[in-house]
Design a protein around this motif. Sequence first.
Motif, PDB file in Angstrom:
ATOM      1  N   PHE A 161      61.819  22.029  63.935  1.00  0.00           N
ATOM      2  CA  PHE A 161      61.451  22.003  62.520  1.00  0.00           C
ATOM      3  C   PHE A 161      62.501  22.742  61.694  1.00  0.00           C
ATOM      4  O   PHE A 161      63.281  23.544  62.215  1.00  0.00           O
ATOM      5  CB  PHE A 161      60.077  22.626  62.311  1.00  0.00           C
ATOM      6  N   SER A 162      62.498  22.448  60.387  1.00  0.00           N
ATOM      7  CA  SER A 162      63.490  23.008  59.454  1.00  0.00           C
ATOM      8  C   SER A 162      64.906  22.864  60.018  1.00  0.00           C
ATOM      9  O   SER A 162      65.658  23.837  60.133  1.00  0.00           O
ATOM     10  CB  SER A 162      63.176  24.485  59.163  1.00  0.00           C
TER      11      SER A 162
ATOM     12  N   SER B 220      59.251  21.176  57.669  1.00  0.00           N
ATOM     13  CA  SER B 220      59.077  22.584  58.049  1.00  0.00           C
ATOM     14  C   SER B 220      58.017  22.816  59.126  1.00  0.00           C
ATOM     15  O   SER B 220      58.072  23.815  59.843  1.00  0.00           O
ATOM     16  CB  SER B 220      58.734  23.417  56.814  1.00  0.00           C
ATOM     17  N   ASN B 221      57.015  21.923  59.253  1.00  0.00           N
ATOM     18  CA  ASN B 221      55.972  22.110  60.275  1.00  0.00           C
ATOM     19  C   ASN B 221      55.325  20.768  60.598  1.00  0.00           C
ATOM     20  O   ASN B 221      55.567  19.752  59.922  1.00  0.00           O
ATOM     21  CB  ASN B 221      54.925  23.135  59.826  1.00  0.00           C
ATOM     22  N   ALA B 222      54.480  20.777  61.638  1.00  0.00           N
ATOM     23  CA  ALA B 222      53.906  19.526  62.139  1.00  0.00           C
ATOM     24  C   ALA B 222      52.993  18.857  61.128  1.00  0.00           C
ATOM     25  O   ALA B 222      53.056  17.634  60.934  1.00  0.00           O
ATOM     26  CB  ALA B 222      53.151  19.799  63.441  1.00  0.00           C
ATOM     27  N   ASN B 223      52.126  19.632  60.474  1.00  0.00           N
ATOM     28  CA  ASN B 223      51.190  19.032  59.529  1.00  0.00           C
ATOM     29  C   ASN B 223      51.917  18.353  58.374  1.00  0.00           C
ATOM     30  O   ASN B 223      51.590  17.214  57.997  1.00  0.00           O
ATOM     31  CB  ASN B 223      50.229  20.095  58.995  1.00  0.00           C
ATOM     32  N   ASN B 224      52.883  19.046  57.815  1.00  0.00           N
ATOM     33  CA  ASN B 224      53.639  18.458  56.712  1.00  0.00           C
ATOM     34  C   ASN B 224      54.420  17.230  57.165  1.00  0.00           C
ATOM     35  O   ASN B 224      54.494  16.221  56.447  1.00  0.00           O
ATOM     36  CB  ASN B 224      54.604  19.484  56.115  1.00  0.00           C
TER      37      ASN B 224
END
Length: 578
Positions: free
Chosen positions: A93-94, A278-282
Amino acid sequence: MNLKKVLIKVTAMVAVVFSVVSCDDDFNSVGSEVIGGVNFQDNEYNATPIAYSKRFERVQTSALPNYLIGVYNDPVYGQSTYNVLSQVLPDRFSPTFGRDAILDSVVLRLPYFSDLTETETNDDGDVVNTFEIDSVYGSSAINLSVYKSDYFLRDFDVDQGSEVRQVYFSNDIIENFGPTVEERLLFSEDNFRVSSNEIRLLSEDTDIDEDDDPQVSTITPGLRLALLSTDAAAAATALNPDPDNDGNTMEDIREGNQELINYFTTLFLDKEGSLELSNANNFHNFFRGIYFKAEAITTEGTLVFFDIAQTNITLHYSFETDNADTEDEDGDGDVTELLRDTGELVLNFSNNVVNSIETNFNTTIEDELASQDEINGEENLYLKGGEGSYIVVDLFNGDILNEDGELENELDFLRRQNWLINEASMKFYINQDAVISGDAEPERIYIFNVDTGEVLVDYQADPTSNAANPIVSIIEHLEPIARDSDDNGEFYKIKLTRHIINLLNEDEDNLRLGVSVSQNVNVINTAEGFTPTNTEDEIIPFSSVISHEGTILYGNGANVPEEKRLKLDIFYTESTTN
C-alpha cells in the motif's frame, strides 16, 4: 517376596498366555464349527434404501478452495459456462513509483496446474522444459475476455450483522450484478486454447560485455496476456517480430494498447500518495475487481481448474535514478541522460471471489429432476457437480416382516439381532445405457450427513487419508470408480461399516445421507445451496461445487436390473446354540 514365589507366579502367567493363544488358534481354524455348544455363522442381510435426486438452482461459489473458468460440455447433462469475478489487492500500500515513472506493460498471469516431465537442451543450446498440464478439460477454442469491474463485493452480510460473512452464489453475476461487472475491457483472447508449452520471454541484453542476443527466461504453462506501451511494443517487435507465428507482428497485436496503458497509469502511477492506494478498504472501493468472462464458440469448449491465489496482474514501470549515463552504458551515443531503473506493482487476486455457473441442462433430465419420488425412490439417480444435483439416501425408513411374520420397523428389527457386523457397504451401479463412459465420468463420489454436512465416522477412521494426493486418499471408505475391461465405469462402492455399527448400537440417529460427486475427497468444507422445492438453504460439499462432471446411477424400481439395484449389504456373524 522370595525368588521361588516369583518364579511360580511367572510360570502361571506364561501358562495363561499360552492357553489364550491356543484357544485363539482353535477359534480361527474352526470358523463356524461348534465350540462349546455355540455355532458361529457368517451371513448377509440386504436392506433396500430409498434414494432420489435433488437439483440445485443455485449454490454458494464464494470462498471456494479453487475456481474454474471456461466452457464445458457434459455429454449427458449439457453445456456449462464458468466465469469468475474477483477482488484484487496490491502487494504493497501507498506505493512510490519514483521520479518520472512510466508504465511499460501490464501483464495478466493465470498459471495452470502442471508437472515438469522432461528437461533437455536443443541444438541451439537452449534448455527446453516439457510439462504435462493437469485439471484442463476439453480442447476446443473459446473466447476469453477480462474486464475491470465496477461492482462492489462487500465483505459482510448487511442483513445479518458485521460478523457474518457475505455469501455469493453461482447465479449472482449473471442475474444480480448486472452490466457493471463489464465496466471496461482490459484483455481479450479470441479462439483461446490451452497450451502445455512453457512460456519463453525475451529481453534485451543490457550488459555491454555480452553480445546483442536477447536474454531468454521461461515460466510454467499458463494464460499470459500483456498490454504494452508504444515504446515497449517497438522494443518487443525488434526482439521478436511475430511471437505467435501467425503473420501478425507485435505492433499489430499491440495496436491500441497505449490507450489502456494510459488508463492504468491514471489509475495507479498518477495516484501515488493518494488515499485510494493507502489501505485495503479504500482500494477495494476504488478498484472494485476483475471479471473473467468465457464464451462458447461451438457446442464444445475448454474448462480450466486453477488456483486463484497464484493469479495476478503485474504493472511493470521504469523511473529515473540519480545516476547519469556518463559512460554511455546503453550505447545510444547520449552521455547526458539519466539512467532508468525498473519496478513492479503486483495486484493479487484475493478476498471476495465468486464463480458464476450457467448450466443449460438436458431437457429430459431437467424434467426428471423436477418430479422426484421422495417416498418410494427413483430408478435413476442424477449426480452433477457445480450448480447440479445430488442424491438423498434414506436407510431403514420402513417396516419389514420379521421372523414371526409380523410387520416391524426395519431398524428396530436389526437392533435386536445382536449381530457382529463385519462389513456394511452400498454399491451405486452406473446406468451405462444413459451415460457416455470414459474420461467424462467422475472418479470419486462422496457421502455426508444431509442435515449437517459432516462426514461419516468411516471417513474419519479411514487409514488411507492422504491430503498430498487426493486420488489415492480415503479409498477404503470411498472407493474410486470401478471400471470394466473397456474402461467403462461400472459402479462406486461406499463402505459404511462403522456408521452402521453405531446406528445399530443406538450411538447415532438414523439421519438422511447425501451423495455427491467430488473433485477432491480431502475437501470436507460445505457450501450453501437452494433447490426449487425448498426455500431454506441446504448443504452441499465444496468438493461437489468445484466438480464439473456428472453421471447417472441406478436406484430401485421394476425397470432396474435386479443385480444392479441399490442395496445396503450388511455382512455379519451371529452365534446360535445347539
